[in-house]
Design a protein around this motif. Structure first.
Motif, PDB file in Angstrom:
ATOM      1  N   GLY A  77       0.831  -1.199   0.000  1.00 35.11           N
ATOM      2  CA  GLY A  77       0.000   0.000   0.000  1.00 35.11           C
ATOM      3  C   GLY A  77       0.867   1.252   0.000  1.00 35.11           C
ATOM      4  O   GLY A  77       2.061   1.209   0.297  1.00 35.11           O
ATOM      5  N   SER A  78       0.264   2.348  -0.329  1.00 31.14           N
ATOM      6  CA  SER A  78       0.962   3.636  -0.346  1.00 31.14           C
ATOM      7  C   SER A  78       0.998   4.237   1.052  1.00 31.14           C
ATOM      8  O   SER A  78       0.130   3.966   1.878  1.00 31.14           O
ATOM      9  N   ILE A  79       1.994   5.047   1.295  1.00 32.51           N
ATOM     10  CA  ILE A  79       2.127   5.767   2.557  1.00 32.51           C
ATOM     11  C   ILE A  79       1.975   7.258   2.265  1.00 32.51           C
ATOM     12  O   ILE A  79       2.691   7.812   1.444  1.00 32.51           O
ATOM     13  N   PHE A  80       1.023   7.888   2.930  1.00 32.96           N
ATOM     14  CA  PHE A  80       0.859   9.333   2.879  1.00 32.96           C
ATOM     15  C   PHE A  80       1.376   9.845   4.214  1.00 32.96           C
ATOM     16  O   PHE A  80       0.973   9.337   5.254  1.00 32.96           O
ATOM     17  N   MET A  81       2.258  10.821   4.208  1.00 29.46           N
ATOM     18  CA  MET A  81       2.884  11.226   5.452  1.00 29.46           C
ATOM     19  C   MET A  81       2.765  12.713   5.709  1.00 29.46           C
ATOM     20  O   MET A  81       3.063  13.524   4.839  1.00 29.46           O
ATOM     21  N   TYR A  82       2.321  13.037   6.932  1.00 32.86           N
ATOM     22  CA  TYR A  82       2.466  14.391   7.462  1.00 32.86           C
ATOM     23  C   TYR A  82       3.698  14.342   8.340  1.00 32.86           C
ATOM     24  O   TYR A  82       3.812  13.491   9.216  1.00 32.86           O
ATOM     25  N   PHE A  83       4.617  15.262   8.148  1.00 31.45           N
ATOM     26  CA  PHE A  83       5.840  15.295   8.916  1.00 31.45           C
ATOM     27  C   PHE A  83       6.100  16.721   9.361  1.00 31.45           C
ATOM     28  O   PHE A  83       6.100  17.641   8.550  1.00 31.45           O
ATOM     29  N   GLY A  84       6.299  16.903  10.652  1.00 32.69           N
ATOM     30  CA  GLY A  84       6.608  18.228  11.172  1.00 32.69           C
ATOM     31  C   GLY A  84       6.013  18.396  12.554  1.00 32.69           C
ATOM     32  O   GLY A  84       5.392  17.483  13.098  1.00 32.69           O
ATOM     33  N   PHE A  85       6.228  19.559  13.149  1.00 37.19           N
ATOM     34  CA  PHE A  85       5.656  19.813  14.457  1.00 37.19           C
ATOM     35  C   PHE A  85       4.137  19.688  14.390  1.00 37.19           C
ATOM     36  O   PHE A  85       3.514  20.153  13.428  1.00 37.19           O
ATOM     37  N   LEU A  86       3.561  19.055  15.384  1.00 33.93           N
ATOM     38  CA  LEU A  86       2.103  18.888  15.452  1.00 33.93           C
ATOM     39  C   LEU A  86       1.544  20.080  16.228  1.00 33.93           C
ATOM     40  O   LEU A  86       1.755  20.198  17.433  1.00 33.93           O
ATOM     41  N   ARG A  87       0.872  20.956  15.516  1.00 30.96           N
ATOM     42  CA  ARG A  87       0.324  22.178  16.099  1.00 30.96           C
ATOM     43  C   ARG A  87      -1.139  22.291  15.686  1.00 30.96           C
ATOM     44  O   ARG A  87      -1.507  21.934  14.563  1.00 30.96           O
ATOM     45  N   PRO A  88      -2.000  22.857  16.568  1.00 35.22           N
ATOM     46  CA  PRO A  88      -3.433  22.968  16.243  1.00 35.22           C
ATOM     47  C   PRO A  88      -3.708  23.715  14.940  1.00 35.22           C
ATOM     48  O   PRO A  88      -4.580  23.329  14.170  1.00 35.22           O
ATOM     49  N   TYR A  89      -2.973  24.781  14.654  1.00 32.42           N
ATOM     50  CA  TYR A  89      -3.252  25.594  13.468  1.00 32.42           C
ATOM     51  C   TYR A  89      -2.920  24.876  12.159  1.00 32.42           C
ATOM     52  O   TYR A  89      -3.308  25.335  11.088  1.00 32.42           O
TER      53      TYR A  89
END
Length: 108
Positions: free
Chosen positions: A19-31
């Motif tokens: 399967g494919s991987i979609f990635m969010y990478f970075g500081f986790l911030r509400p905005y």
């Protein structure tokens, strides 16, 4: 760092072998709209057939981490790595065959 074999990277990160991987990478911030990203992922999961959303980065604090964790509970194929990702691990993350990196700013 030096890229590693994609299969090794997926194993090290605890990600599915296919399967494919979609990635969010970075500081986790509400905005940055991470909770919204998870909501949209949940709506899209039926058409994604085994693809995975990887969310990796250091959260703002325990309160926001709890919100993201609750948002991801029960959502298929969401993998959280809620901590600072040191440079060697960035290389591991980027070695897994990725479909897309997500960088979110603002509300949508």
């Amino acid at each position: 760092g030096i890229p590693i074999d994609p299969r090794e990277a997926r194993t090290e990160l605890g990600l599915p072998k296919s399967g494919s991987i979609f990635m969010y990478f970075g500081f986790l911030r509400p905005y940055k709209g991470i909770e919204r990203l998870i909501e949209e992922w949940q709506r899209s999961v039926p058409g994604l057939n085994g693809d995975t959303l990887l969310i990796a980065g250091k959260p703002l604090g325990d309160g926001f981490l709890a919100r993201v964790t609750v948002a991801a509970q029960g959502v298929r194929n969401v993998s959280l790595m809620p901590n600072f990702v040191p440079p060697p691990s960035v290389c591991t993350c980027s070695s897994a065959p990725l479909t897309s990196w997500c960088c979110l700013f603002g509300r949508f």
